[in-house]
Design an enzyme around this catalytic site. Structure first.
Site, PDB file in Angstrom:
ATOM      1  N   ARG A 254     -16.771 -21.249  15.555  1.00 46.44           N
ATOM      2  CA  ARG A 254     -16.184 -22.539  15.190  1.00 46.44           C
ATOM      3  C   ARG A 254     -16.423 -23.557  16.284  1.00 46.44           C
ATOM      4  O   ARG A 254     -16.469 -23.214  17.462  1.00 46.44           O
ATOM      5  CB  ARG A 254     -14.656 -22.404  15.058  1.00 46.44           C
ATOM      6  CG  ARG A 254     -14.189 -21.703  13.836  1.00 46.44           C
ATOM      7  CD  ARG A 254     -12.674 -21.569  13.892  1.00 46.44           C
ATOM      8  NE  ARG A 254     -12.012 -22.701  13.296  1.00 46.44           N
ATOM      9  CZ  ARG A 254     -11.733 -22.795  11.994  1.00 46.44           C
ATOM     10  NH1 ARG A 254     -12.056 -21.833  11.176  1.00 46.44           N
ATOM     11  NH2 ARG A 254     -11.118 -23.847  11.522  1.00 46.44           N
TER      12      ARG A 254
ATOM     13  N   GLU B   3     -12.040 -26.066   1.096  1.00 46.82           N
ATOM     14  CA  GLU B   3     -10.862 -25.997   0.238  1.00 46.82           C
ATOM     15  C   GLU B   3     -10.299 -27.414   0.171  1.00 46.82           C
ATOM     16  O   GLU B   3     -10.070 -28.040   1.213  1.00 46.82           O
ATOM     17  CB  GLU B   3      -9.820 -25.052   0.840  1.00 46.82           C
ATOM     18  CG  GLU B   3      -8.629 -24.937  -0.078  1.00 46.82           C
ATOM     19  CD  GLU B   3      -7.574 -23.948   0.380  1.00 46.82           C
ATOM     20  OE1 GLU B   3      -7.770 -23.288   1.418  1.00 46.82           O
ATOM     21  OE2 GLU B   3      -6.559 -23.856  -0.317  1.00 46.82           O
TER      22      GLU B   3
ATOM     23  N   LYS C 238      -5.983 -27.910   9.669  1.00 48.76           N
ATOM     24  CA  LYS C 238      -5.607 -28.863   8.627  1.00 48.76           C
ATOM     25  C   LYS C 238      -4.092 -28.955   8.485  1.00 48.76           C
ATOM     26  O   LYS C 238      -3.552 -30.016   8.197  1.00 48.76           O
ATOM     27  CB  LYS C 238      -6.230 -28.458   7.289  1.00 48.76           C
ATOM     28  CG  LYS C 238      -7.652 -28.971   7.138  1.00 48.76           C
ATOM     29  CD  LYS C 238      -8.165 -28.779   5.734  1.00 48.76           C
ATOM     30  CE  LYS C 238      -8.917 -27.485   5.622  1.00 48.76           C
ATOM     31  NZ  LYS C 238      -9.577 -27.277   4.333  1.00 48.76           N
TER      32      LYS C 238
HETATM   33  P1  ATP Z   1      -8.046 -24.552   8.194  1.00 44.07           P
HETATM   34  O1  ATP Z   1      -8.234 -25.785   9.025  1.00 44.07           O
HETATM   35  O2  ATP Z   1      -6.811 -24.600   7.383  1.00 44.07           O
HETATM   36  O3  ATP Z   1      -8.295 -23.283   8.946  1.00 44.07           O
HETATM   37  P2  ATP Z   1     -10.695 -24.544   7.222  1.00 44.07           P
HETATM   38  O4  ATP Z   1     -10.997 -25.533   8.269  1.00 44.07           O
HETATM   39  O5  ATP Z   1     -11.181 -23.159   7.316  1.00 44.07           O
HETATM   40  O6  ATP Z   1      -9.135 -24.526   7.056  1.00 44.07           O
HETATM   41  P3  ATP Z   1     -12.183 -24.870   4.760  1.00 44.07           P
HETATM   42  O7  ATP Z   1     -12.024 -25.950   3.800  1.00 44.07           O
HETATM   43  O8  ATP Z   1     -12.001 -23.500   4.286  1.00 44.07           O
HETATM   44  O9  ATP Z   1     -11.121 -25.203   5.862  1.00 44.07           O
HETATM   45  O10 ATP Z   1     -13.561 -24.992   5.515  1.00 44.07           O
HETATM   46  C1  ATP Z   1     -14.782 -25.174   4.854  1.00 44.07           C
HETATM   47  C2  ATP Z   1     -15.909 -24.651   5.700  1.00 44.07           C
HETATM   48  O11 ATP Z   1     -15.902 -25.292   6.959  1.00 44.07           O
HETATM   49  C3  ATP Z   1     -15.765 -23.167   5.958  1.00 44.07           C
HETATM   50  O12 ATP Z   1     -17.012 -22.547   5.741  1.00 44.07           O
HETATM   51  C4  ATP Z   1     -15.356 -23.084   7.388  1.00 44.07           C
HETATM   52  O13 ATP Z   1     -15.877 -21.928   7.991  1.00 44.07           O
HETATM   53  C5  ATP Z   1     -15.987 -24.339   7.980  1.00 44.07           C
HETATM   54  N1  ATP Z   1     -15.229 -24.798   9.149  1.00 44.07           N
HETATM   55  C6  ATP Z   1     -13.920 -25.106   9.182  1.00 44.07           C
HETATM   56  N2  ATP Z   1     -13.544 -25.423  10.432  1.00 44.07           N
HETATM   57  C7  ATP Z   1     -14.649 -25.324  11.207  1.00 44.07           C
HETATM   58  C8  ATP Z   1     -14.912 -25.521  12.611  1.00 44.07           C
HETATM   59  N3  ATP Z   1     -13.954 -25.892  13.453  1.00 44.07           N
HETATM   60  N4  ATP Z   1     -16.167 -25.321  13.053  1.00 44.07           N
HETATM   61  C9  ATP Z   1     -17.147 -24.975  12.207  1.00 44.07           C
HETATM   62  N5  ATP Z   1     -16.969 -24.768  10.891  1.00 44.07           N
HETATM   63  C10 ATP Z   1     -15.735 -24.930  10.384  1.00 44.07           C
HETATM   64 MG    MG Z   2     -10.680 -21.928   5.183  1.00 47.96          MG
END
Ligand code: ATP
Ligand code: MG
Length: 556
Positions: free
Chosen positions: A260, A34, A270
């Site tokens: 994650r 996003e 974020k």
């Molecule tokens: P927020 O930090 O607000 O929770 P987000 O990190 O989920 O948002 P996105 O832009 O939706 O942000 O993430 C894009 C992709 O990265 C998604 O498929 C998400 O699952 C993956 N992702 C985000 N954070 C992690 C993480 N810590 N480890 C592995 N994958 C991640």
């Molecule tokens: Mg997300």
């Protein structure tokens, strides 16, 4: 570092089975950020999983901006995300995709659901809807608007789209099951009214699909075969599948979830990272202390080391916290192998070699790396006046101190042995320079008199050297789990996470270093020429990481 077999990656096994059984003919993955912030270390993991699996099976990986939430999104983030992915060394297939490119198709599909009696316009307020939704232990209740006729729903949806209602006045919901144990299936919202401009579609729309209504369909449109996300979406999978079953889509993507990546001493939300930026706790999203990809890049982390780290931590269905020392180990390991050596004196103290002729200078040619001949050699000026680090001299010291002491010998790295004679002080008693004697014929040799030097110190000649600014970075937080601690996140900020040192003395070869080039400053640590601020007029180097490896020495 010992090279173990790569850790298990259960997704690799699933895909290999799919191909072997003929269930899938090719592999298409996607990375769906996003655009509401910069990418961080967790995203690096997701990128390496998605692009890495596509690469491993000769498939492709798409980049799709999940831009269904225009208020928080921005072109700056769209640009930075693309730059970060490329810097990590990956390339998406074809053009960049946007969920917003599918808004018309998604709307048509919403109409289709309404026509089939699978969606309805609901007028409950957010609070009322929450009440009707029930709880984990209690079934929800049907909305009083649930039995609206298809004709009425079609009319209301068109009016929503035409901007006839205020934000929040109505929503479109899928008609599934208000008693479903999985709350995501209790008539989830699929369209909201939001009268805001969208960075891609401008004022074309005032209703926007929810993430759940856009994601699976976006995957289907793009022919994604393996839609990989993190565990928090596991409970959304039945909904993802419900939409695909109830819509006239051809492709059948499947969603898989993995744990994650979290590292200690780090935050990856974020929203919280944005707070650090907005509150000026750091100098921006790409501040070298940030766990963002742009921040790590500026700090001097390398794409190869980040990719290696993502591989080392493995891909599992467990959510755990990885010791940040393991990440630091991967960085150090890469730089130890690849970064040329150089000398920089952080806190200069002048040494005068009293027995070196005043009108003489020489140039030493020394290797750039102890075991990488391919990195070539470098030239070091040498003469009567040199700079050493203030910490490397004491008038008196016990035996444990293996540096320069009055009457004792020390070797100058890459040069000769010297012996301190006298400390010269100003009127206030501060040492301003040290008079030393150069021991004859000790360049690369032991002294003829057999009195060896106890230690080795680094130095830079006074002539030919240049002043530099060093930015000494440390961890941003001094708490292992800053967002899980008992106090406010801000109370865990390490007050010494940045120390700026002016007037450091660098060897001449560093003056023309290209921005982003990496070095090991001998005995000090790994440094990188700052991506933006370094120039030959004002050299600026960032501490990437110190020399001491706490992870490897812990026996891991
Ligand atoms: P927020 O930090 O607000 O929770 P987000 O990190 O989920 O948002 P996105 O832009 O939706 O942000 O993430 C894009 C992709 O990265 C998604 O498929 C998400 O699952 C993956 N992702 C985000 N954070 C992690 C993480 N810590 N480890 C592995 N994958 C991640
Ligand atoms: Mg997300």
């Amino acid at each position: 570092m010992t090279e173990a077999a790569p850790p298990a990656n259960f997704l690799h096994t699933i895909i290999a089975d799919d191909l072997a059984s003929g269930r899938r003919q090719q592999v298409v993955t996607r990375f769906p950020p996003e655009p509401n912030g910069y990418l961080h270390i967790g995203h690096a993991k997701s990128i390496s999983v998605n692009f890495g699996l596509a690469e491993a099976f000769g498939g492709v990986c798409n980049l799709r901006f999940d831009d269904t939430n225009p208020e928080k999104e921005d072109q700056e983030f769209i640009d930075s995300i693309q730059q970060d992915i490329r810097w990590l060394g990956y390339q998406w297939a074809g053009e960049v995709h946007y969920a917003s490119s599918y808004f018309q198709q998604l709307y048509d599909w919403a109409v289709h659901l309404v026509e089939q009696g699978h969606a309805y316009v609901c007028d409950l307020s957010a609070d009322e809807a929450r009440e009707y939704r029930g709880t984990l232990t209690e079934a929800g209740r049907n909305s009083p608007y649930r039995e609206r006729s298809v004709a009425e729903n079609l009319e209301l949806l068109a009016a929503m789209k035409a901007g006839e209602f205020d934000d929040g006045a109505k929503v479109l919901r899928a008609k599934i099951d208000m008693a479903a144990p999985n709350m995501n299936l209790r008539d989830p919202i699929i369209y909201r009214i939001r009268k805001v401009r969208h960075h891609q579609t401008g004022d074309d729309w005032c209703i926007y699909p929810t993430y759940d209504f856009a994601h699976g369909q976006g995957d289907a449109i793009e022919g994604v075969t393996h839609s990989i996300c993190t565990l928090e979406f596991e409970d959304h999978r039945p909904l993802y599948e419900w939409f695909l079953e109830h819509l006239p889509v051809e492709a059948a993507p499947r969603q898989y979830e993995f744990g994650r990546l979290n590292t200690s001493y780090t935050i990856t939300s974020k929203r919280k990272l944005k707070q650090l930026v907005d509150d000026n706790v750091v100098a921006g999203w790409d501040d070298p202390r940030m766990p963002t990809i742009a921040g790590m890049r500026r700090r001097g982390y390398t794409p190869a080391a980040l990719r290696k780290f993502c591989e080392m931590v493995g891909t599992t269905r467990g959510d755990g916290i990885v010791d940040v020392a393991m990440l630091e180990h991967a960085i150090r390991d890469d730089l130890n192998t690849n970064a040329p050596r150089a000398m920089c004196v952080l806190d200069p103290l002048k040494v005068v070699l009293v027995n070196y002729p005043e009108d003489q200078q020489q140039t030493l040619t020394v290797p750039s790396h102890p075991n990488r001949d391919d990195l070539g050699e470098r030239e070091l000026p040498f003469g009567r006046e040199l700079m050493i680090d203030r910490d490397d001299f004491r008038e008196e010291a016990n035996k444990k101190y293996k540096r320069l002491v009055i009457g004792k010998r020390v070797r100058l790295r890459n040069a000769c042995i010297i012996e301190a004679v006298e400390a010269i002080k100003d009127s206030e008693g501060n040492i301003v320079k040290v008079h030393c004697r150069m021991i004859e014929d000790t360049f690369g040799k032991d002294p003829a008199d057999g009195v060896k030097a106890k230690g080795v110190i680094h130095w830079v000649a006074a002539h030919g050297g240049q002043r530099a600014e060093l930015r000494i970075y440390d961890r941003l937080f001094n708490h292992e789990a800053p967002d899980k601690g008992s106090d406010d996140l801000m109370s865990y900020i390490n007050p010494e996470s940045l120390l700026v040192k002016q007037g450091c003395w660098i060897e001449p070869g560093l003056v023309d270093a290209a921005p982003e080039s990496h070095f090991q400053f001998e005995r000090e640590g790994y440094f990188v020429a700052d991506r933006y601020d370094h120039s030959s007029d004002t050299p600026v180097f960032n501490l990437t990481i110190g020399l001491r490896d706490t992870w490897a020495s812990a026996g891991s």
